[in-house]
Design an enzyme around this catalytic site. Structure first.
Site, short mmCIF file in Angstrom:
data_model
loop_
_atom_site.label_atom_id
_atom_site.label_comp_id
_atom_site.label_asym_id
_atom_site.label_seq_id
_atom_site.Cartn_x
_atom_site.Cartn_y
_atom_site.Cartn_z
N CYS A 94 3.34 -0.88 4.17
CA CYS A 94 2.60 0.33 3.80
C CYS A 94 1.12 0.08 4.08
CB CYS A 94 2.81 0.61 2.32
SG CYS A 94 1.94 2.08 1.74
N HIS A 117 9.92 7.08 2.79
CA HIS A 117 8.75 6.31 2.36
C HIS A 117 7.55 7.25 2.16
CE1 HIS A 117 6.04 2.61 2.78
NE2 HIS A 117 5.19 3.63 2.83
N GLU A 118 7.30 8.12 3.14
CA GLU A 118 6.11 8.99 3.07
C GLU A 118 6.26 10.05 1.98
OE1 GLU A 118 3.66 7.84 4.45
OE2 GLU A 118 4.66 6.53 5.88
N HIS A 130 5.44 8.83 -1.42
CA HIS A 130 3.99 8.79 -1.70
C HIS A 130 3.54 10.07 -2.42
CE1 HIS A 130 2.13 5.21 -0.02
NE2 HIS A 130 2.78 5.34 1.13
ZN ZN Z 1 3.10 3.85 2.53
#
Ligand code: ZN
Length: 231
Positions: free
Chosen positions: A141, A184-185, A188
């Site tokens: 990340c 993953h995004e 966030h």
């Molecule tokens: Zn990330």
């Protein structure tokens, strides 16, 4: 009577003047407009090792309004987020708006599943469904530089976002590593980092070595104005 009206008018003006600058009218809040317009083409990326940044990375993001979706500011933000994730000093495959200090549901993802592997920007994105088996693979990340982890994820996802031109909802079914990037995004946007889900996390020395010359140039230094409206 006239004096009372004058008093009310003055009080109202004072209230307006003293109100939070984040609440003024227009697309995006004042602070967001500042970040979008003042950032260099390669934006500062928030990192968990900085205390204030780590709080921002845990914030929950909200959708953009129709006015915001159509605005030039979203185009500018998209351009800068793409330049940031693709920059030599970052070299990522995805980035989310809270990583550049905006609590908004916007991500950029490299579509490794499409010809030419283009980077694309997705406003108001969410996962509609998880598909297939759970798979485990390495992730890193931009906000946790120099580290990697082994993270369990769904093999595929159905994602939905809003097309900023038509304002229509668009859905897509994605598999493989691109589906991992989306998960993953999108995490966030709910303040979730891969380290929350990882089985193991370890230092990636090669990545630290790659970053060292950029670090020496000050490429990751936080601009003074970005410390916040009160700084
Ligand atoms: Zn990330």
């Amino acid at each position: 009577m006239k004096a009372r009206f004058l008093l009310i008018a003055v009080l109202a003006a004072l209230l307006l003047a003293c109100g939070s600058p984040r609440k003024l009218q227009g697309p995006f809040e004042v602070w967001e407009r500042t970040v979008i317009t003042m950032s260099d083409s390669v934006m500062y990326v928030f990192v968990t090792s900085e205390f204030m940044d780590s709080l921002e990375l845990r914030a929950t993001c909200r959708d953009l309004s129709e006015e915001e979706l159509r605005s030039d500011l979203l185009s500018m933000l998209s351009t800068k987020m793409l330049a940031t994730v693709r920059s030599p000093q970052q070299g990522g495959v995805g980035i989310a708006a809270p990583q550049v200090s905006l609590r908004r549901r916007v991500v950029a993802v490299q579509r490794l599943d499409k010809p030419g592997e283009p980077f694309e920007v997705y406003p108001n994105i969410r996962i509609l469904a998880h598909l297939g088996d759970t798979v485990r693979g390495p992730e890193g990340c931009l906000s946790i530089p120099g580290m990697r982890g082994i993270v369990p994820r769904s093999e595929g996802v159905v994602v939905s976002w809003t097309d900023p031109q038509t304002l229509q909802a668009v859905t897509d079914t994605v598999h493989g590593f691109t589906a991992i990037i989306f998960q993953h995004e999108i995490d966030h946007l709910d303040g979730i980092l891969y380290t929350d889900r990882a089985d193991t996390v370890f230092v990636n020395q090669a990545w630290l070595d790659e970053r060292a010359p950029y670090e020496a140039e000050g490429a990751y230094d936080k601009p003074r104005w970005l410390y916040g409206p009160e700084a």
